[in-house]
Design a protein around this motif. Sequence first.
Motif, PDB file in Angstrom:
ATOM      1  N   ARG A   1      13.242  64.116 -38.496  1.00 42.06           N
ATOM      2  CA  ARG A   1      13.142  62.744 -38.015  1.00 42.06           C
ATOM      3  C   ARG A   1      12.068  61.990 -38.799  1.00 42.06           C
ATOM      4  O   ARG A   1      10.949  61.802 -38.321  1.00 42.06           O
ATOM      5  N   PRO A   2      12.353  61.562 -40.019  1.00 43.09           N
ATOM      6  CA  PRO A   2      11.378  60.769 -40.788  1.00 43.09           C
ATOM      7  C   PRO A   2      11.166  59.412 -40.126  1.00 43.09           C
ATOM      8  O   PRO A   2      12.119  58.744 -39.724  1.00 43.09           O
ATOM      9  N   LEU A   3       9.906  59.006 -40.003  1.00 35.76           N
ATOM     10  CA  LEU A   3       9.564  57.775 -39.306  1.00 35.76           C
ATOM     11  C   LEU A   3       9.158  56.672 -40.283  1.00 35.76           C
ATOM     12  O   LEU A   3       8.775  56.943 -41.417  1.00 35.76           O
ATOM     13  N   ALA A   4       9.226  55.421 -39.790  1.00 35.12           N
ATOM     14  CA  ALA A   4       8.806  54.247 -40.559  1.00 35.12           C
ATOM     15  C   ALA A   4       8.238  53.224 -39.592  1.00 35.12           C
ATOM     16  O   ALA A   4       8.604  53.184 -38.411  1.00 35.12           O
ATOM     17  N   ARG A   5       7.345  52.380 -40.113  1.00 39.73           N
ATOM     18  CA  ARG A   5       6.785  51.274 -39.335  1.00 39.73           C
ATOM     19  C   ARG A   5       7.552  50.018 -39.717  1.00 39.73           C
ATOM     20  O   ARG A   5       7.493  49.567 -40.855  1.00 39.73           O
ATOM     21  N   VAL A   6       8.284  49.461 -38.781  1.00 36.90           N
ATOM     22  CA  VAL A   6       9.179  48.328 -39.038  1.00 36.90           C
ATOM     23  C   VAL A   6       8.493  47.037 -38.601  1.00 36.90           C
ATOM     24  O   VAL A   6       8.086  46.889 -37.436  1.00 36.90           O
ATOM     25  N   HIS A   7       8.354  46.090 -39.546  1.00 35.79           N
ATOM     26  CA  HIS A   7       7.810  44.767 -39.252  1.00 35.79           C
ATOM     27  C   HIS A   7       8.974  43.784 -39.118  1.00 35.79           C
ATOM     28  O   HIS A   7       9.931  43.823 -39.902  1.00 35.79           O
ATOM     29  N   PHE A   8       8.863  42.896 -38.131  1.00 34.61           N
ATOM     30  CA  PHE A   8       9.931  41.918 -37.932  1.00 34.61           C
ATOM     31  C   PHE A   8       9.311  40.584 -37.505  1.00 34.61           C
ATOM     32  O   PHE A   8       8.165  40.510 -37.038  1.00 34.61           O
ATOM     33  N   GLY A   9      10.086  39.524 -37.716  1.00 39.28           N
ATOM     34  CA  GLY A   9       9.662  38.180 -37.344  1.00 39.28           C
ATOM     35  C   GLY A   9      10.755  37.465 -36.589  1.00 39.28           C
ATOM     36  O   GLY A   9      11.941  37.760 -36.754  1.00 39.28           O
ATOM     37  N   PHE A  10      10.353  36.484 -35.755  1.00 38.81           N
ATOM     38  CA  PHE A  10      11.321  35.723 -34.972  1.00 38.81           C
ATOM     39  C   PHE A  10      10.637  34.432 -34.516  1.00 38.81           C
ATOM     40  O   PHE A  10       9.411  34.260 -34.614  1.00 38.81           O
TER      41      PHE A  10
ATOM     42  N   ARG B   1      13.411  56.163 -40.159  1.00 34.46           N
ATOM     43  CA  ARG B   1      13.297  55.531 -41.471  1.00 34.46           C
ATOM     44  C   ARG B   1      14.573  54.804 -41.877  1.00 34.46           C
ATOM     45  O   ARG B   1      14.526  53.740 -42.497  1.00 34.46           O
ATOM     46  N   ASP B   2      15.735  55.344 -41.570  1.00 33.15           N
ATOM     47  CA  ASP B   2      16.996  54.739 -42.015  1.00 33.15           C
ATOM     48  C   ASP B   2      17.651  53.874 -40.941  1.00 33.15           C
ATOM     49  O   ASP B   2      18.808  53.463 -41.089  1.00 33.15           O
ATOM     50  N   ALA B   3      16.944  53.554 -39.871  1.00 30.17           N
ATOM     51  CA  ALA B   3      17.568  52.784 -38.788  1.00 30.17           C
ATOM     52  C   ALA B   3      17.734  51.318 -39.150  1.00 30.17           C
ATOM     53  O   ALA B   3      18.687  50.663 -38.713  1.00 30.17           O
ATOM     54  N   PHE B   4      16.853  50.746 -39.979  1.00 27.35           N
ATOM     55  CA  PHE B   4      16.898  49.325 -40.313  1.00 27.35           C
ATOM     56  C   PHE B   4      16.681  49.145 -41.810  1.00 27.35           C
ATOM     57  O   PHE B   4      16.099  49.992 -42.480  1.00 27.35           O
TER      58      PHE B   4
END
Length: 276
Positions: free
Chosen positions: A83-92, A108-111
């Motif tokens: 389960r490789p992880l990533a920090r996802v930044h988003f704006g709205f 990591r591959d979710a977005f």
Amino acid sequence: MRRELRHIPPAPRVPRWPPVLWARWPLAFLAFLGAIYGGVITLMFQYAWGGKPGDDDRLDENGLRVVGAVTGIDEIASRSASRPLARVHFGFSSARGESCEGVQFATRDAFALGQQIDIEYLADRPQVCRIHGTRLTNLANLAVPLWRWFVLPGLASLGLWLLGVWRTRSLLRAGDIAVAELVSVRPVAFVLPGMLRVSYRFLDRHARERRGRHWVRRRSVLGDKLLASPPPDTAPVVHHRLHPWRSRIVTVDDFVLAPASPHLHADAATPWTHDP
């Protein structure tokens, strides 16, 4: 022995607090672990639940949904290859036209960068937000089981200890005095502080034989007299007049004595003997 028995004050007596408080000390220990120590830990988890886990519940109930976009992905070195992880930044943009940003952990591959995603946020606090279909944290509210399994039993133990203190004090204050024959005095294994298990028998006011046993703190005046050399054969016992099975081995030092002549106090302080 008879000198020791004579010097115990008649009822109503004034018991000293140490023998009363130590009479049910295991319950006090359980109360400390559950109600006090467990209560502090429960409070810490409750405060922790007020953060992100509580925000998940608030988003479930009152969250607003808008369309946002992924603005950045930071890969995180993970020891878990599955389960490789990533920090996802988003704006709205909120309903009031404010530009808001958020960050969340995900696989990591979710977005993908620039991907359009649905965002949930709180109207009064837009900084509390998450990607729709995800959770801010998977931490369960541990305060509830801690309260049930530690704090409530601790409070029950505290109540039982206070009841035991009151009953012991009432017994020492108004109970009948008799002479008990010591059957056995043995140390209790694996218990700190050191305790002695005392077994004894005595005759109540109706000349019926009664038996009793309880623990005595080893490092106490009573414990020193029970371990004296040669060991005593008898000891004073206080028992309830109507319920003689409620009884305790005592010593004159367990009570507050009225002022008396010096030789009387000297006699009271002497160890028990084998006097008939």
